[in-house]
Design a protein around this motif. Sequence first.
Motif, PDB file in Angstrom:
ATOM      1  N   PRO A   1      30.867   4.558  -6.816  1.00 23.92           N
ATOM      2  CA  PRO A   1      29.640   4.279  -7.569  1.00 23.92           C
ATOM      3  C   PRO A   1      29.810   3.501  -8.871  1.00 23.92           C
ATOM      4  O   PRO A   1      28.953   2.678  -9.207  1.00 23.92           O
ATOM      5  N   ASP A   2      30.882   3.725  -9.624  1.00 26.55           N
ATOM      6  CA  ASP A   2      31.028   3.001 -10.886  1.00 26.55           C
ATOM      7  C   ASP A   2      31.559   1.586 -10.703  1.00 26.55           C
ATOM      8  O   ASP A   2      31.639   0.817 -11.658  1.00 26.55           O
ATOM      9  N   ARG A   3      31.929   1.241  -9.455  1.00 24.85           N
ATOM     10  CA  ARG A   3      32.435  -0.084  -9.097  1.00 24.85           C
ATOM     11  C   ARG A   3      33.711  -0.446  -9.845  1.00 24.85           C
ATOM     12  O   ARG A   3      34.067  -1.609  -9.975  1.00 24.85           O
ATOM     13  N   ARG A   4      34.414   0.561 -10.350  1.00 28.95           N
ATOM     14  CA  ARG A   4      35.694   0.344 -11.018  1.00 28.95           C
ATOM     15  C   ARG A   4      36.857   0.887 -10.199  1.00 28.95           C
ATOM     16  O   ARG A   4      38.012   0.743 -10.594  1.00 28.95           O
ATOM     17  N   VAL A   5      36.529   1.521  -9.070  1.00 36.39           N
ATOM     18  CA  VAL A   5      37.546   2.059  -8.158  1.00 36.39           C
ATOM     19  C   VAL A   5      37.124   1.720  -6.738  1.00 36.39           C
ATOM     20  O   VAL A   5      35.943   1.809  -6.394  1.00 36.39           O
ATOM     21  N   SER A   6      38.080   1.317  -5.913  1.00 32.15           N
ATOM     22  CA  SER A   6      37.796   1.075  -4.498  1.00 32.15           C
ATOM     23  C   SER A   6      38.598   2.057  -3.645  1.00 32.15           C
ATOM     24  O   SER A   6      39.613   2.609  -4.086  1.00 32.15           O
ATOM     25  N   MET A   7      38.132   2.267  -2.412  1.00 27.76           N
ATOM     26  CA  MET A   7      38.747   3.232  -1.506  1.00 27.76           C
ATOM     27  C   MET A   7      38.787   2.664  -0.101  1.00 27.76           C
ATOM     28  O   MET A   7      37.913   1.895   0.292  1.00 27.76           O
ATOM     29  N   TRP A   8      39.794   3.028   0.642  1.00 24.48           N
ATOM     30  CA  TRP A   8      39.865   2.708   2.065  1.00 24.48           C
ATOM     31  C   TRP A   8      40.737   3.754   2.746  1.00 24.48           C
ATOM     32  O   TRP A   8      41.325   4.611   2.082  1.00 24.48           O
ATOM     33  N   LEU A   9      40.784   3.706   4.084  1.00 24.62           N
ATOM     34  CA  LEU A   9      41.583   4.655   4.852  1.00 24.62           C
ATOM     35  C   LEU A   9      42.800   3.959   5.445  1.00 24.62           C
ATOM     36  O   LEU A   9      42.709   2.829   5.926  1.00 24.62           O
ATOM     37  N   ASP A  10      43.922   4.652   5.393  1.00 19.57           N
ATOM     38  CA  ASP A  10      45.121   4.171   6.074  1.00 19.57           C
ATOM     39  C   ASP A  10      44.885   4.248   7.577  1.00 19.57           C
ATOM     40  O   ASP A  10      44.532   5.307   8.103  1.00 19.57           O
ATOM     41  N   ARG A  11      45.047   3.136   8.274  1.00 15.44           N
ATOM     42  CA  ARG A  11      44.685   3.083   9.688  1.00 15.44           C
ATOM     43  C   ARG A  11      45.572   3.965  10.550  1.00 15.44           C
ATOM     44  O   ARG A  11      45.133   4.493  11.573  1.00 15.44           O
ATOM     45  N   GLU A  12      46.803   4.183  10.176  1.00  7.22           N
ATOM     46  CA  GLU A  12      47.713   5.001  10.983  1.00  7.22           C
ATOM     47  C   GLU A  12      47.428   6.488  10.843  1.00  7.22           C
ATOM     48  O   GLU A  12      47.504   7.239  11.817  1.00  7.22           O
ATOM     49  N   SER A  13      47.132   6.924   9.634  1.00  8.26           N
ATOM     50  CA  SER A  13      47.042   8.358   9.365  1.00  8.26           C
ATOM     51  C   SER A  13      45.658   8.845   8.956  1.00  8.26           C
ATOM     52  O   SER A  13      45.396  10.051   8.979  1.00  8.26           O
ATOM     53  N   GLY A  14      44.780   7.929   8.543  1.00  2.04           N
ATOM     54  CA  GLY A  14      43.485   8.345   8.008  1.00  2.04           C
ATOM     55  C   GLY A  14      43.548   8.792   6.557  1.00  2.04           C
ATOM     56  O   GLY A  14      42.544   9.272   6.015  1.00  2.04           O
ATOM     57  N   ALA A  15      44.709   8.648   5.897  1.00  9.33           N
ATOM     58  CA  ALA A  15      44.839   9.062   4.498  1.00  9.33           C
ATOM     59  C   ALA A  15      43.962   8.203   3.595  1.00  9.33           C
ATOM     60  O   ALA A  15      43.825   6.996   3.802  1.00  9.33           O
TER      61      ALA A  15
END
Length: 295
Positions: free
Chosen positions: A86-100
Motif C-alpha cells: 500500500p505505501d508503494r515503498r515496498v514490493s513483494m513477489w513469490l519464489d516460484r520454486e517454493s512459494g516463499a
Amino acid sequence: MDADACEIARLPEELLSAALARTSTRDACRAAAVSPAFRAAADSDAVWACFLPRALPPLADGELADALPRKKDLFLRLSDRPVLLPDRRVSMWLDRESGAKCYMLSARDLTIIWGDTPQYWTWIPLADSRFSEGAQLRDVCWFEIRGKIQSKMLSEDTTYAAYIVFKLEERSIGLDYPAQEASVSVGGTSLTRKVCFHGYDDDGEAGGVPENYRPIMFPPQQRVRRRNGRPVPHGENVGQPQKRADGWMELELGEFFNEGGEDGEVSFSLMEIKGGHWKSGLIVQGIEVRRKASG
C-alpha cells in the motif's frame, strides 16, 4: 502413458490432488501434461492453496486489477513480477520454486545517512523500476545505509539472503576502495562481511559487473579520489556484485534463516565510515530480501 501412470490416473481427483499438493510447483505443472485427469487435479485450488503462503500482505490499489479466480493463476501472477504494498515503498513477489514471500525495500524505505541533504544525496526518478525514485550518491565520506523488515512478513523456516540493488555511474568515485562492511542481524545474531561495489576477475582486473552523523570533513588535499582509475582488488574473501537480468547490479549483504517466523525483525546495514575516502556515483534502487536456493 505407461501402466503405472494409467493406474494413478484412475484415482479419484481428490486423491490425486492430495498427492500433488505434497510435491512442488514444478511437479504440479509437469503433471498437468500427463492426462486430463492429472490436469484437473494439478490445476485445482486444493493443490495450489498448499503452495500459496498462508498470509499474503495487503497490496496497493490496482496491483491485481485482473480477475484471478483460480489459486494457480494467483500464484503464477505473484511469482511472475513484483506487486507493490500500500505505501508503494515496498514490493513483494513469490519464489516460484517454493512459494516463499520475497520483498524489495525501496531506497525511500531505507535509512540513508544524510539522504535528505542534497549536498550529499539526491533523489532521482527511475524508469526501470517498480519504484518511482531512487537515491543518487553525490559526495560523502561517511557512507551508511540501513534497512529492516519484520520476520513475520517472511516465510517460516526459510533461508533468505539480502542484496543491495544498485547501478554505478560511469564516473563513480571511491566505491572500489576501501571495501564496505555489510551486516545482517536477526535476534541476537549478527553476521558481518566485507563487500565491494566493483567486481574483479581472477587477475585482479575490473570485471564486467561492476541518530544523525556528521560527515568527517577533510581539507581538499586529503580527499582521496579515484576517477576513471584502475580499481583496487580486495581478495577472494570480499563479496562482489553480479549483474541482474533487469540491467541492475546486486551485491549480497548476507544470509539468514527465518526460523518459525518469529515476531522480531531482520536488520541490514552497509557502511564505510573509517577511511575518510570520498565517494560518489552510486544509484540505489533498494534492498531485496529473497529466498536463497540451496547449492
